[in-house]
Scaffold this active site. Sequence first.
Site, mmCIF file in Angstrom:
data_model
loop_
_atom_site.group_PDB
_atom_site.id
_atom_site.type_symbol
_atom_site.label_atom_id
_atom_site.label_comp_id
_atom_site.label_asym_id
_atom_site.label_seq_id
_atom_site.Cartn_x
_atom_site.Cartn_y
_atom_site.Cartn_z
ATOM 1 N N HIS A 138 -3.147 -0.205 -0.742
ATOM 2 C CA HIS A 138 -2.330 -0.705 -1.871
ATOM 3 C C HIS A 138 -2.330 0.282 -3.029
ATOM 4 O O HIS A 138 -3.322 0.977 -3.285
ATOM 5 C CB HIS A 138 -2.779 -2.103 -2.321
ATOM 6 C CG HIS A 138 -4.167 -2.175 -2.887
ATOM 7 N ND1 HIS A 138 -4.433 -1.978 -4.217
ATOM 8 C CD2 HIS A 138 -5.360 -2.436 -2.300
ATOM 9 C CE1 HIS A 138 -5.727 -2.130 -4.428
ATOM 10 N NE2 HIS A 138 -6.330 -2.394 -3.283
ATOM 11 N N ASP A 140 -1.489 -0.505 -6.317
ATOM 12 C CA ASP A 140 -1.806 -1.027 -7.657
ATOM 13 C C ASP A 140 -3.308 -0.964 -7.908
ATOM 14 O O ASP A 140 -4.117 -0.875 -6.970
ATOM 15 C CB ASP A 140 -1.293 -2.467 -7.824
ATOM 16 C CG ASP A 140 -1.894 -3.434 -6.810
ATOM 17 O OD1 ASP A 140 -2.104 -3.034 -5.650
ATOM 18 O OD2 ASP A 140 -2.183 -4.597 -7.185
ATOM 19 N N ASP A 173 -10.353 2.310 -5.251
ATOM 20 C CA ASP A 173 -9.615 1.079 -4.893
ATOM 21 C C ASP A 173 -8.231 1.108 -5.502
ATOM 22 O O ASP A 173 -8.060 0.777 -6.642
ATOM 23 C CB ASP A 173 -10.439 -0.118 -5.407
ATOM 24 C CG ASP A 173 -9.847 -1.437 -4.975
ATOM 25 O OD1 ASP A 173 -8.898 -1.440 -4.182
ATOM 26 O OD2 ASP A 173 -10.328 -2.470 -5.460
ATOM 27 N N GLU A 207 -1.593 -5.921 -4.516
ATOM 28 C CA GLU A 207 -2.766 -6.477 -3.820
ATOM 29 C C GLU A 207 -3.713 -7.160 -4.789
ATOM 30 O O GLU A 207 -4.297 -8.196 -4.468
ATOM 31 C CB GLU A 207 -3.509 -5.354 -3.074
ATOM 32 C CG GLU A 207 -4.572 -5.850 -2.090
ATOM 33 C CD GLU A 207 -5.971 -6.021 -2.684
ATOM 34 O OE1 GLU A 207 -6.833 -6.571 -1.991
ATOM 35 O OE2 GLU A 207 -6.195 -5.616 -3.842
ATOM 36 N N GLU A 208 -3.866 -6.572 -5.963
ATOM 37 C CA GLU A 208 -4.850 -7.102 -6.918
ATOM 38 C C GLU A 208 -4.426 -8.455 -7.497
ATOM 39 O O GLU A 208 -5.206 -9.103 -8.192
ATOM 40 C CB GLU A 208 -5.110 -6.090 -8.043
ATOM 41 C CG GLU A 208 -5.657 -4.738 -7.562
ATOM 42 C CD GLU A 208 -7.083 -4.816 -6.994
ATOM 43 O OE1 GLU A 208 -7.666 -5.917 -6.980
ATOM 44 O OE2 GLU A 208 -7.601 -3.779 -6.544
ATOM 45 N N ASP A 234 -6.916 -1.720 7.199
ATOM 46 C CA ASP A 234 -6.824 -1.796 5.738
ATOM 47 C C ASP A 234 -8.165 -1.400 5.137
ATOM 48 O O ASP A 234 -9.142 -1.180 5.858
ATOM 49 C CB ASP A 234 -6.446 -3.237 5.336
ATOM 50 C CG ASP A 234 -5.930 -3.344 3.899
ATOM 51 O OD1 ASP A 234 -5.755 -2.303 3.240
ATOM 52 O OD2 ASP A 234 -5.696 -4.485 3.444
ATOM 53 N N HIS A 474 -13.310 -1.501 -9.797
ATOM 54 C CA HIS A 474 -13.170 -2.685 -10.666
ATOM 55 C C HIS A 474 -14.139 -2.614 -11.859
ATOM 56 O O HIS A 474 -14.277 -3.584 -12.589
ATOM 57 C CB HIS A 474 -13.394 -4.008 -9.906
ATOM 58 C CG HIS A 474 -12.270 -4.361 -8.983
ATOM 59 N ND1 HIS A 474 -11.787 -5.641 -8.841
ATOM 60 C CD2 HIS A 474 -11.521 -3.608 -8.155
ATOM 61 C CE1 HIS A 474 -10.796 -5.649 -7.954
ATOM 62 N NE2 HIS A 474 -10.626 -4.429 -7.519
HETATM 63 ZN ZN LIG Z 1 -8.380 -2.981 -3.067
#
Ligand SMILES: [Zn+2]
Length: 512
Positions: A138, A140, A173, A207-208, A234, A474
């Site tokens: 992903h 984003d 991520d 995705e987030e 994934d 994150h």
């Molecule tokens: Zn992720």
Amino acid sequence: MKRCHLFKKQFPLSLEKGSMIKRLLGFLFLIIIILAAIVLVNTFIFTKEIPRGQALDLPSISDSAVRHMSEAVQIKTISYADSLPVDTSEYMKFRKFLERAYPLVHQKLPRQIFNQFSYLFTWEGKNKNLKPYVIMAHMDVVPVEEATANKWTVAPFSGAIKDSMIWGRGVVDDKGCVIPIFEAAEDLLRQNFQPERTIYLSFGHDEEISGSHGAKAIAEWFREQNIHPELVLDEGGEITVENFSELKRPIAAIAVAEKGYLSFQLSVEKTGGHSSMPEKETAIDILAKALVKLREKQMPFKMSEPMAALLKRVGPGLPFSERMALANQWLFMPLLKKEFEKGHITNSLFHTTIVPTVFNSGIKDNVIPTIATAIVNCRNLPGDSQADVIAFMKEQINDDRVNIIPEKINTDASPITSIDSAAFKKVEAISYQVMPDIVPVPFLLMGGTDSRHFDAVSNGVVKFAASIDAKGYHGIDERLPISDFKRMIFFYSLLMKESGDEIAQKVSAGVK
Ligand SMILES: [Zn+2]
């Protein structure tokens, strides 16, 4: 006479009692010996060396690859919240960047666009009889909390290259997967490579915030076309050397399932009033007690299939006492359970977790509010359904004044991809090649990924990226060592070339 008679009567009795105790002790001793023998035999059988694959040397990468990664991080493709609009200019910028950095991918592989910013590239394979692969990631990223921005070593969206690492929000991520996939594909296209089977490259943009406009729409397209991929790969698990340090070998944690994601609104309504004359219980009191009760007891401990398989694989390499416990779970499970429940991370691998994350009530200090609400977030294990969680919460709270309303986006745990599937075996075989001495293991992912949207079209959903103990995603100082970046490009390249079959055959006998 009488006494003598009595004595006589008692004497043979006490003799009998003595020999009974003796026999009982003898019997107990025998049981202990047998148990000890079983425990030792099981431990001995369990003690075989974990197979080793043959790692390959990581090929070098061009300077442009690192530059591309840095540039990708500088584009702020941020997902804030479901209800908030995205900055479309940043997403357009990202598209232009991809087109410029990866011209061959864009020239040779047809691109479909889903809901403006998610992309699916189709790389036609030579053999139409083979079921396709989907390699996904992903684009984003999560925002950087304002309060933490000055705690970063570098500016969060700088894409700085420092200490042989690339830094910035999203570098792990999940641009750390997006860019390596593009790099691998572009490089193979430069060599005029065509894959054996069709490979889809899928990139979601939300995705987030649940992936409902990106990966979900793409998976829906697969369903409409009646395409059932052999493998959907994934993000999710990764390589770890920090966990299981006693094993002294790196572990490739290949996730074959993910826990569910359930949120519930709990609410209590009770007439409020002036704070100078409170009733015995207020809406806040009732709700607070309910939340405390939910935290006092957990849903039952469960050994899920992926975790059982993981322990079976790593167990033989652990020190004697741990090996013995894992080889004899029928006897030592209470001890193991206690051990797993000590840490919050391992505890979450064996329990459905329930935790309040939002609490709302009150408007003014002298007004007792009529309504109190809270959001409780649960991550349920495979086998614990939403209905089970609700039943548990109701029983635990035991108060009809507390209403429990499930959120609409709730999803139960994913199905479990079999470790005998071609999908798992392929990822396992390639993981052997990207790092010496690696031990690939199945794993249960605690978070959620976009790949769950593909569960409806594929039995081969696997979640793994070849980074090592990724840092800062994150959070603060998200960073990716260039050596990991290299390994990830290599991993995707081997997957596109369907490498690893030979190695899989060689080691598969020993890793059941
Ligand atoms: Zn992720």
